[in-house]
Design a protein around this motif. Sequence first.
Motif, PDB file in Angstrom:
ATOM      1  N   TRP A   1       4.036   7.973   1.853  1.00  0.00           N
ATOM      2  CA  TRP A   1       5.467   7.672   1.857  1.00  0.00           C
ATOM      3  C   TRP A   1       5.855   6.637   0.804  1.00  0.00           C
ATOM      4  O   TRP A   1       7.035   6.349   0.640  1.00  0.00           O
ATOM      5  CB  TRP A   1       5.839   7.117   3.235  1.00  0.00           C
ATOM      6  N   ARG A   2       4.905   6.121   0.068  1.00  0.00           N
ATOM      7  CA  ARG A   2       5.176   5.004  -0.836  1.00  0.00           C
ATOM      8  C   ARG A   2       5.884   5.477  -2.108  1.00  0.00           C
ATOM      9  O   ARG A   2       5.626   6.586  -2.591  1.00  0.00           O
ATOM     10  CB  ARG A   2       3.878   4.287  -1.185  1.00  0.00           C
ATOM     11  N   PRO A   3       6.769   4.632  -2.672  1.00  0.00           N
ATOM     12  CA  PRO A   3       7.431   5.000  -3.936  1.00  0.00           C
ATOM     13  C   PRO A   3       6.399   5.291  -5.016  1.00  0.00           C
ATOM     14  O   PRO A   3       5.386   4.599  -5.137  1.00  0.00           O
ATOM     15  CB  PRO A   3       8.249   3.740  -4.272  1.00  0.00           C
ATOM     16  N   GLY A   4       6.671   6.325  -5.779  1.00  0.00           N
ATOM     17  CA  GLY A   4       5.744   6.751  -6.805  1.00  0.00           C
ATOM     18  C   GLY A   4       4.725   7.754  -6.308  1.00  0.00           C
ATOM     19  O   GLY A   4       4.047   8.391  -7.116  1.00  0.00           O
ATOM     20  N   GLN A   5       4.609   7.897  -4.987  1.00  0.00           N
ATOM     21  CA  GLN A   5       3.693   8.873  -4.396  1.00  0.00           C
ATOM     22  C   GLN A   5       4.442   9.947  -3.603  1.00  0.00           C
ATOM     23  O   GLN A   5       4.100  11.124  -3.680  1.00  0.00           O
ATOM     24  CB  GLN A   5       2.673   8.171  -3.485  1.00  0.00           C
ATOM     25  N   ARG A   6       5.459   9.540  -2.856  1.00  0.00           N
ATOM     26  CA  ARG A   6       6.126  10.521  -1.997  1.00  0.00           C
ATOM     27  C   ARG A   6       6.809  11.632  -2.790  1.00  0.00           C
ATOM     28  O   ARG A   6       7.094  12.703  -2.251  1.00  0.00           O
ATOM     29  CB  ARG A   6       7.134   9.829  -1.081  1.00  0.00           C
ATOM     30  N   GLU A   7       7.044  11.379  -4.100  1.00  0.00           N
ATOM     31  CA  GLU A   7       7.678  12.410  -4.927  1.00  0.00           C
ATOM     32  C   GLU A   7       6.809  13.662  -5.057  1.00  0.00           C
ATOM     33  O   GLU A   7       7.317  14.749  -5.345  1.00  0.00           O
ATOM     34  CB  GLU A   7       8.000  11.837  -6.313  1.00  0.00           C
ATOM     35  N   TRP A   8       5.510  13.518  -4.841  1.00  0.00           N
ATOM     36  CA  TRP A   8       4.625  14.682  -4.897  1.00  0.00           C
ATOM     37  C   TRP A   8       5.002  15.723  -3.847  1.00  0.00           C
ATOM     38  O   TRP A   8       4.706  16.927  -4.014  1.00  0.00           O
ATOM     39  CB  TRP A   8       3.182  14.249  -4.666  1.00  0.00           C
ATOM     40  N   LYS A   9       5.626  15.299  -2.782  1.00  0.00           N
ATOM     41  CA  LYS A   9       5.962  16.216  -1.681  1.00  0.00           C
ATOM     42  C   LYS A   9       6.779  17.414  -2.163  1.00  0.00           C
ATOM     43  O   LYS A   9       6.629  18.531  -1.646  1.00  0.00           O
ATOM     44  CB  LYS A   9       6.740  15.453  -0.607  1.00  0.00           C
TER      45      LYS A   9
ATOM     46  N   LEU B   1       6.526   9.838   9.121  1.00  0.00           N
ATOM     47  CA  LEU B   1       5.526   9.408   8.142  1.00  0.00           C
ATOM     48  C   LEU B   1       6.086   9.458   6.725  1.00  0.00           C
ATOM     49  O   LEU B   1       5.918   8.522   5.937  1.00  0.00           O
ATOM     50  CB  LEU B   1       4.278  10.279   8.239  1.00  0.00           C
ATOM     51  N   TRP B   2       6.771  10.531   6.387  1.00  0.00           N
ATOM     52  CA  TRP B   2       7.333  10.652   5.038  1.00  0.00           C
ATOM     53  C   TRP B   2       8.441   9.629   4.804  1.00  0.00           C
ATOM     54  O   TRP B   2       8.607   9.116   3.694  1.00  0.00           O
ATOM     55  CB  TRP B   2       7.885  12.054   4.806  1.00  0.00           C
ATOM     56  N   THR B   3       9.223   9.319   5.842  1.00  0.00           N
ATOM     57  CA  THR B   3      10.372   8.426   5.679  1.00  0.00           C
ATOM     58  C   THR B   3       9.956   6.963   5.563  1.00  0.00           C
ATOM     59  O   THR B   3      10.400   6.243   4.655  1.00  0.00           O
ATOM     60  CB  THR B   3      11.341   8.598   6.861  1.00  0.00           C
ATOM     61  N   ASP B   4       9.120   6.521   6.469  1.00  0.00           N
ATOM     62  CA  ASP B   4       8.701   5.110   6.482  1.00  0.00           C
ATOM     63  C   ASP B   4       7.376   5.005   7.219  1.00  0.00           C
ATOM     64  O   ASP B   4       7.283   4.445   8.302  1.00  0.00           O
ATOM     65  CB  ASP B   4       9.770   4.252   7.159  1.00  0.00           C
ATOM     66  N   GLY B   5       6.339   5.569   6.603  1.00  0.00           N
ATOM     67  CA  GLY B   5       5.055   5.672   7.266  1.00  0.00           C
ATOM     68  C   GLY B   5       4.439   4.344   7.650  1.00  0.00           C
ATOM     69  O   GLY B   5       3.820   4.233   8.708  1.00  0.00           O
ATOM     70  N   GLY B   6       4.608   3.331   6.801  1.00  0.00           N
ATOM     71  CA  GLY B   6       4.022   2.038   7.101  1.00  0.00           C
ATOM     72  C   GLY B   6       4.547   1.454   8.396  1.00  0.00           C
ATOM     73  O   GLY B   6       3.775   1.020   9.269  1.00  0.00           O
ATOM     74  N   ARG B   7       5.855   1.458   8.540  1.00  0.00           N
ATOM     75  CA  ARG B   7       6.463   0.914   9.759  1.00  0.00           C
ATOM     76  C   ARG B   7       6.136   1.771  10.974  1.00  0.00           C
ATOM     77  O   ARG B   7       5.887   1.244  12.073  1.00  0.00           O
ATOM     78  CB  ARG B   7       7.978   0.810   9.574  1.00  0.00           C
ATOM     79  N   TYR B   8       6.121   3.062  10.777  1.00  0.00           N
ATOM     80  CA  TYR B   8       5.796   3.978  11.879  1.00  0.00           C
ATOM     81  C   TYR B   8       4.382   3.721  12.392  1.00  0.00           C
ATOM     82  O   TYR B   8       4.157   3.595  13.602  1.00  0.00           O
ATOM     83  CB  TYR B   8       5.955   5.422  11.394  1.00  0.00           C
ATOM     84  N   LEU B   9       3.411   3.601  11.482  1.00  0.00           N
ATOM     85  CA  LEU B   9       2.031   3.364  11.900  1.00  0.00           C
ATOM     86  C   LEU B   9       1.887   2.017  12.597  1.00  0.00           C
ATOM     87  O   LEU B   9       1.149   1.889  13.587  1.00  0.00           O
ATOM     88  CB  LEU B   9       1.094   3.444  10.701  1.00  0.00           C
ATOM     89  N   GLU B  10       2.593   1.015  12.105  1.00  0.00           N
ATOM     90  CA  GLU B  10       2.541  -0.307  12.738  1.00  0.00           C
ATOM     91  C   GLU B  10       3.093  -0.271  14.155  1.00  0.00           C
ATOM     92  O   GLU B  10       2.661  -1.037  15.016  1.00  0.00           O
ATOM     93  CB  GLU B  10       3.317  -1.319  11.903  1.00  0.00           C
ATOM     94  N   SER B  11       4.047   0.613  14.395  1.00  0.00           N
ATOM     95  CA  SER B  11       4.690   0.668  15.713  1.00  0.00           C
ATOM     96  C   SER B  11       3.841   1.372  16.766  1.00  0.00           C
ATOM     97  O   SER B  11       4.135   1.288  17.961  1.00  0.00           O
ATOM     98  CB  SER B  11       6.030   1.403  15.600  1.00  0.00           C
TER      99      SER B  11
END
Length: 252
Positions: free
Chosen positions: A139-147, A225-235
Motif C-alpha cells: 500500500w506504500r506510495p511508489g509501490q501501490r501503483e503496481w496494482k 490493505l491496499w488503502t492503508d495497510g500499515g494502520r490496518y495491520l497495527e489494528s
Amino acid sequence: MPNWTLGGMALALFLAALVQPACTRSVSGELPPPPPATSASAEEPASAEPAPATTEEVAVNTQIYRGLKPFRGVQAPEITQVQKVRFQTGTGELLIEVYPQAAPHAAARFIDLVKAGFYDDTPIFRIVPGFVAQFGINWRPGQREWKEKNFDDDPSLFELGPGTLAFAKAGPNTNSTQVFINYGENSNLRAQNFSTFARVVQGFEFTQNFKAVGDPSMGLDQGRLWTDGGRYLESLPANQKPTMIIKAEVVE
C-alpha cells in the motif's frame, strides 16, 4: 489433503462474484475460494486429476523441466533459464526458482517486483490450508501503483502442484502483483488459465507455518490493505497478525 474441484455451478458463482459492485468487497486478484465438494454428474463433471507420473516421466521432469510437470498433451518448452529469488519470511527462508520459459509475462513481472522491493515488509494475507498461501499487496506510495499495471495471461503449460507459484487474478489478463503458493494439487485451476511460473525449491516446509488470519476462505480484507495497510495491520489483535515477508531479493 483436500482436492478442490471447480464444477460448473461453483465456477458460475465465482464468475458472478467478479461483477458484484465494488462496495461489497474487493475481489481484485483473488482466487476462487475452495468450493464445497460435490458429486459428479453429466452436467457437472469432476475435474480430472493428473495421472501419476511414471518413473521415466519423473526423470524427464527433473532433468528437463526443473521439477515442473507439463500437462499431458502439451508441448512444453525445456527449462534452460532460471532466476533464483530468496524470500525471508517470519517463519523461515524460501528459495524460489523462477522459470521465464514456463510463463514469460509472469516471470518477468515477478522479478521486476522483487527488484523494486514490492514484496518487502508485506503480509502473507490469505492462507487456506491444503489450498494456497497468497501475498502481494503493498500500500506504500511508489509501490501501490503496481496494482493497476495488469499484464496478459501466459498459457498454462505446467501443473499447479505443491510448491508451485502462479499469479492470482480476477479474470482474464488481470494479473498484476498478487501471487499464490500452492499447498496441494491445484491443477484444476488450469480451467481459469492460472499459469505456473516458479517453484519453491528450498524451505517449502516453512510455508506450512504461515498463520491463517482473517476470513477462513479469503483472508484479510484486501481493500483495507491496499488503502492503508500499515494502520490496518497495527489494528489487528495479536492472534490475527499475519506472517510477513521481511525481504525478497534476486540472488542469481
